[in-house]
Design an enzyme around this catalytic site. Structure first.
Site, PDB file in Angstrom:
ATOM      1  N   CYS A  66       0.718  -1.325   0.147  1.00 47.48           N
ATOM      2  CA  CYS A  66       0.217   0.092   0.150  1.00 47.48           C
ATOM      3  C   CYS A  66       0.921   0.802  -0.261  1.00 47.48           C
ATOM      4  O   CYS A  66       2.117   0.781   0.388  1.00 47.48           O
ATOM      5  CB  CYS A  66      -1.065   0.216   1.557  1.00 47.48           C
ATOM      6  N   ARG A 115       3.631   1.131  -7.129  1.00 47.20           N
ATOM      7  CA  ARG A 115       4.100   0.166  -5.611  1.00 47.20           C
ATOM      8  C   ARG A 115       2.286  -1.214  -6.233  1.00 47.20           C
ATOM      9  O   ARG A 115       2.604  -1.669  -5.849  1.00 47.20           O
ATOM     10  CB  ARG A 115       3.574   0.618  -5.032  1.00 47.20           C
ATOM     11  N   TRP A 165      -3.364  -2.073  -1.500  1.00 40.78           N
ATOM     12  CA  TRP A 165      -2.993  -3.301  -2.233  1.00 40.78           C
ATOM     13  C   TRP A 165      -3.834  -4.586  -1.273  1.00 40.78           C
ATOM     14  O   TRP A 165      -3.048  -4.226   0.395  1.00 40.78           O
ATOM     15  CB  TRP A 165      -1.488  -3.180  -2.507  1.00 40.78           C
ATOM     16  N   ASN A 222      -0.067   0.480   6.290  1.00 40.66           N
ATOM     17  CA  ASN A 222       0.292  -0.205   5.368  1.00 40.66           C
ATOM     18  C   ASN A 222       0.804  -1.519   6.311  1.00 40.66           C
ATOM     19  O   ASN A 222       1.395  -1.437   7.203  1.00 40.66           O
ATOM     20  CB  ASN A 222       1.104   0.662   4.455  1.00 40.66           C
ATOM     21  N   GLY A 223       1.143  -2.485   5.518  1.00 37.31           N
ATOM     22  CA  GLY A 223       1.153  -3.362   6.254  1.00 37.31           C
ATOM     23  C   GLY A 223       0.686  -4.750   6.244  1.00 37.31           C
ATOM     24  O   GLY A 223      -0.603  -4.757   6.259  1.00 37.31           O
ATOM     25  N   GLU A 240      13.492 -23.195 -13.354  1.00 33.73           N
ATOM     26  CA  GLU A 240      13.102 -21.934 -12.262  1.00 33.73           C
ATOM     27  C   GLU A 240      14.818 -21.313 -13.497  1.00 33.73           C
ATOM     28  O   GLU A 240      14.677 -19.756 -13.621  1.00 33.73           O
ATOM     29  CB  GLU A 240      13.246 -21.152 -11.561  1.00 33.73           C
ATOM     30  N   LYS A 249      14.610 -18.538 -16.016  1.00 36.71           N
ATOM     31  CA  LYS A 249      15.321 -16.502 -15.936  1.00 36.71           C
ATOM     32  C   LYS A 249      16.726 -16.462 -16.537  1.00 36.71           C
ATOM     33  O   LYS A 249      15.822 -14.763 -16.959  1.00 36.71           O
ATOM     34  CB  LYS A 249      15.896 -16.515 -14.485  1.00 36.71           C
ATOM     35  N   GLU A 283      14.382 -15.579 -20.205  1.00 31.85           N
ATOM     36  CA  GLU A 283      13.208 -14.404 -20.509  1.00 31.85           C
ATOM     37  C   GLU A 283      13.972 -13.074 -20.376  1.00 31.85           C
ATOM     38  O   GLU A 283      13.555 -12.164 -20.655  1.00 31.85           O
ATOM     39  CB  GLU A 283      12.311 -15.175 -19.273  1.00 31.85           C
ATOM     40  N   HIS A 312      20.685 -38.902 -22.494  1.00 33.58           N
ATOM     41  CA  HIS A 312      20.403 -39.638 -23.876  1.00 33.58           C
ATOM     42  C   HIS A 312      20.016 -38.730 -24.852  1.00 33.58           C
ATOM     43  O   HIS A 312      18.751 -38.557 -25.063  1.00 33.58           O
ATOM     44  CB  HIS A 312      18.887 -39.748 -23.065  1.00 33.58           C
ATOM     45  N   LYS A 329       3.276  -9.464 -17.780  1.00 32.60           N
ATOM     46  CA  LYS A 329       3.162  -9.533 -16.716  1.00 32.60           C
ATOM     47  C   LYS A 329       2.187 -10.605 -16.339  1.00 32.60           C
ATOM     48  O   LYS A 329       2.581 -11.596 -15.590  1.00 32.60           O
ATOM     49  CB  LYS A 329       3.781  -8.326 -16.332  1.00 32.60           C
TER      50      LYS A 329
HETATM   51  C1  AGP Z   1       8.061 -16.128 -15.115  1.00 33.01           C
HETATM   52  O1  AGP Z   1       9.037 -15.510 -14.917  1.00 33.01           O
HETATM   53  C2  AGP Z   1       6.977 -15.321 -15.696  1.00 33.01           C
HETATM   54  N1  AGP Z   1       7.013 -13.847 -15.568  1.00 33.01           N
HETATM   55  C3  AGP Z   1       5.997 -16.300 -16.137  1.00 33.01           C
HETATM   56  O2  AGP Z   1       6.470 -17.432 -16.097  1.00 33.01           O
HETATM   57  C4  AGP Z   1       5.341 -16.390 -15.581  1.00 33.01           C
HETATM   58  O3  AGP Z   1       5.684 -17.398 -13.995  1.00 33.01           O
HETATM   59  C5  AGP Z   1       3.250 -17.193 -16.054  1.00 33.01           C
HETATM   60  O4  AGP Z   1       3.545 -16.395 -17.103  1.00 33.01           O
HETATM   61  C6  AGP Z   1       2.358 -17.428 -14.581  1.00 33.01           C
HETATM   62  O5  AGP Z   1       2.565 -16.181 -14.174  1.00 33.01           O
HETATM   63  P1  AGP Z   1       0.923 -16.184 -12.899  1.00 33.01           P
HETATM   64  O6  AGP Z   1       1.551 -16.894 -11.688  1.00 33.01           O
HETATM   65  O7  AGP Z   1       0.595 -15.314 -13.468  1.00 33.01           O
HETATM   66  O8  AGP Z   1       0.723 -17.054 -13.633  1.00 33.01           O
END
Ligand code: AGP
Length: 612
Positions: A2, A28, A77, A103-104, A485, A489, A492, A508, A607
């Site tokens: 928030c 934020r 938030w 906020n918190g 993961e 990273k 992407e 394999h 996002k």
């Molecule tokens: C991860 O860094 C990406 N932004 C992407 O793989 C993300 O995790 C995926 O689109 C799932 O998003 P969500 O967790 O909002 O469902």
């Protein structure tokens, strides 16, 4: 998180300045906003709006329609209670004596609520903030002064808070209290300001004061007095802010992603604290009890991207601790393959945004078959959160960078709590093991902080591979989940091709891609699989690979095999992903920076993928 702003002046209208300050905190993330302004001795006027700040601005004619020179404002938030105008801040006591924003996260808000109800209080909202405001009101009526009321409330509340308060008996004054959630104060001429973060007041002053934990302050026009928890006046040194606004939004970090990597300890701590009370796991807020945990016959974890990687790690943890069969499914596959589901199966949808189209469709597919669904979600009131039968919120706060870090870590933490609660409910975890597991979970934040303190070494190594063409990540078991993961990273945000491979699978076929100088990152946190993975590293080394090892302190023999190594603190191996992922996040981040890329907004990515 928030956003809070406050302003008091001799003659300047507060509302437009509050709205301007809130606009500087929009980065934020929020779902509603509100202001409370007082014109001298008159009643305080409160205006709130769900949605964007523009809604609130429209309701108040850009603030011009709200008279008064003293006020507070807030962007919310949601953590407790749906995003709505009712739940939006400011909140007030029923008689208007106390008005405030927060906020918190108030961890013991339920017990405080029960206590206030016994004293005749009632509640209009689902927020922990209303509880805090009415607790201050309770103490004000009992002890008479704002300072005493605030002190008592601070001693009673457990959790994190930044509070900005106005009292009917103190026109022109703003009171502020802080524990863990930041609050800064600025004074310029006859004007005084308070805010959650520097960007909100940078336009008016670069000289600020930081309220420290368990301190509070009283603002009057052009003046501020600070107090400690005993109510004694204290002196504070001012700080001059050198940042520009953009840097200030990132808390002084160069990018939101780096800021959010550093927010992981807090995100994990807040998430764990929401489900661990007095060293016991309590999932009641998600509507989950031992009876439900006992009857589950099987689990399907369904997600996308990094959330799916959390599922891969969680599969190992849940199966090992609770002996419940777990299947991990890509949501985009699950929704179209007519999945075979058992009557007593639990389908878990993991999603930061709660709006990912494939994950939402998978949820609806499972619900359509009458199967119980649990959402592990970061955004309160999102579609998946609303439609799942049960929802376990992660408390990572808004995540701005497209590449997830703190939300991923918070999802891992939530999955650990679920796994341990499952094992405990099914009689597979005795008292000693239960206490040890919880102890190790609670140690994750401080161990992440220790890793972050060593980030320069990772930055140096990453810069050597900014020109890499291919990077391979190999590991076994949970280490394989970590590789997934780490590889995503890398891809992407640095646009370097990368693959995560189960170390035993490389031979394999894919090992044919290993050539001189190709970086292979071996993840070795699982003791029982350590030697196996070392032998796989030797295999690729003999084909010219350049090796980086990522293992726990104590495994110093790894230095006989690899060309560069990173150690992470020891922890119960079930939780190793939470630590080992951090150096890999930093690797991707620093390589992206070295390549001059837009690390917060990588090409082609959104996002939240709200379309198929
Ligand atoms: C991860 O860094 C990406 N932004 C992407 O793989 C993300 O995790 C995926 O689109 C799932 O998003 P969500 O967790 O909002 O469902």
């Amino acid at each position: 998180m928030c956003g809070i702003v406050g302003f008091t002046s001799i003659q300047k209208q507060a509302a437009p300045i509050l709205l301007d300050g809130l606009s500087k905190l929009e980065y934020r993330g929020y779902d509603s906003a509100g202001i409370a302004v007082r014109d001298g001795e008159k009643e305080t006027e409160i205006v709130k709006a769900k949605g964007k700040l523009s809604e609130l601005s429209q309701k108040t004619d850009e603030g011009r329609a709200v008279r008064g020179t003293c006020g507070i404002g807030h962007t919310r938030w949601a953590t407790h209670g749906e995003p709505s105008e009712t739940n939006a801040h400011p909140h007030s006591s029923d008689d208007g004596e106390v008005v405030g924003v927060h906020n918190g996260i108030i961890e013991n808000y339920k017990e405080i609520t029960e206590r206030l109800i016994r004293h005749g209080y009632s509640f209009k909202t689902q927020t922990d903030t209303e509880v805090a405001i009415k607790l201050v009101d309770y103490y004000l009526k009992k002890y008479g002064s704002p300072a005493e009321a605030i002190t008592r409330a601070m001693l009673r509340i457990r959790g994190s808070y930044a509070l900005a308060l106005m009292f009917k008996s103190c026109p022109g004054e703003i009171w502020a209290a802080r524990k863990d959630s930041p609050l800064i104060i600025g004074v310029s001429g006859q004007d005084s300001f308070i805010a959650s973060d520097v960007p909100a007041i940078l336009k008016y002053t670069r000289t600020v004061y930081y309220i420290d934990n368990l301190e509070f302050a009283k603002l009057t026009p052009g003046n501020v007095t600070f107090y400690n928890i005993e109510g004694e006046e204290i002196e504070k040194e001012s700080v001059t802010i050198e940042w520009d606004t953009e840097a200030a939004e990132k808390g002084g970090f160069e990018h939101f992603m780096l800021k959010e990597i550093h927010e992981q300890p807090t995100a994990v701590r807040d998430t764990l604290n929401s489900v661990i009370k007095d060293n016991r796991i309590d999932l009641s807020a998600a509507g989950i009890d031992d009876e439900l945990l006992k009857e589950i016959s099987r689990i399907s974890i369904v997600a996308c991207g990094s959330a799916w990687h959390v599922g891969v790690a969680a599969q190992y943890v849940i199966e090992d601790l609770a002996r419940v069969p777990v299947r991990v499914e890509l949501a985009s596959e699950f929704r179209y393959r007519d999945p075979i589901l058992e009557e007593k199966e639990l389908v878990i949808i993991i999603s930061q945004s709660g709006e990912t189209a494939d994950s939402l469709a998978a949820l609806r597919e499972a619900k359509g078959r009458g199967i119980r669904t649990l959402g592990i979600v970061n955004v309160v009131g999102s579609s998946i959160a609303r439609e799942a039968d049960n929802v376990l919120y992660t408390l990572a706060g808004p995540e701005i960078a497209v590449a997830t870090t703190k939300a991923y870590s918070a999802q891992l933490a939530a999955s650990y709590a679920l796994a341990v609660a499952l094992g405990r409910a099914r009689g597979l975890i005795d008292d000693e093991k239960y206490a040890a597991l919880i102890q190790d979970m609670l140690s994750i934040p401080e161990k992440i902080e220790k890793i972050l303190s060593d980030k320069e070494r990772i930055q140096w190594f990453a810069s050597k591979f900014a020109g890499a063409r291919d990077v391979f990540f190999i590991g076994r078991g949970i280490d394989y989940a970590i590789c997934l993961e780490g590889s995503l990273k890398m891809k992407e945000i640095s646009y370097i091709h990368s693959e995560a491979y189960a170390a035993g699978e490389l031979k394999h076929g894919t090992i044919s891609l290993i050539e001189d100088g190709i970086l292979v990152i071996g993840v070795l946190t699982q003791q029982g699989l350590y030697e196996k993975t070392v032998s796989n590293l030797v295999e690729v080394k003999s084909r010219g690979a350049y090796l980086m090892g990522l293992t726990t302190y104590g495994h110093y023999a790894i230095e006989d095999t690899v060309d560069f190594n990173i150690y992470v603190p020891k922890i119960d191996e079930h939780f190793a992903a939470s630590l080992a992922v951090v150096p890999l996040q930093l690797m991707g981040y620093y390589i992206s920076i070295a390549r001059g890329l837009d690390v917060d907004k990588p090409r082609n990515l959104a996002k939240s993928v709200t379309v198929e």
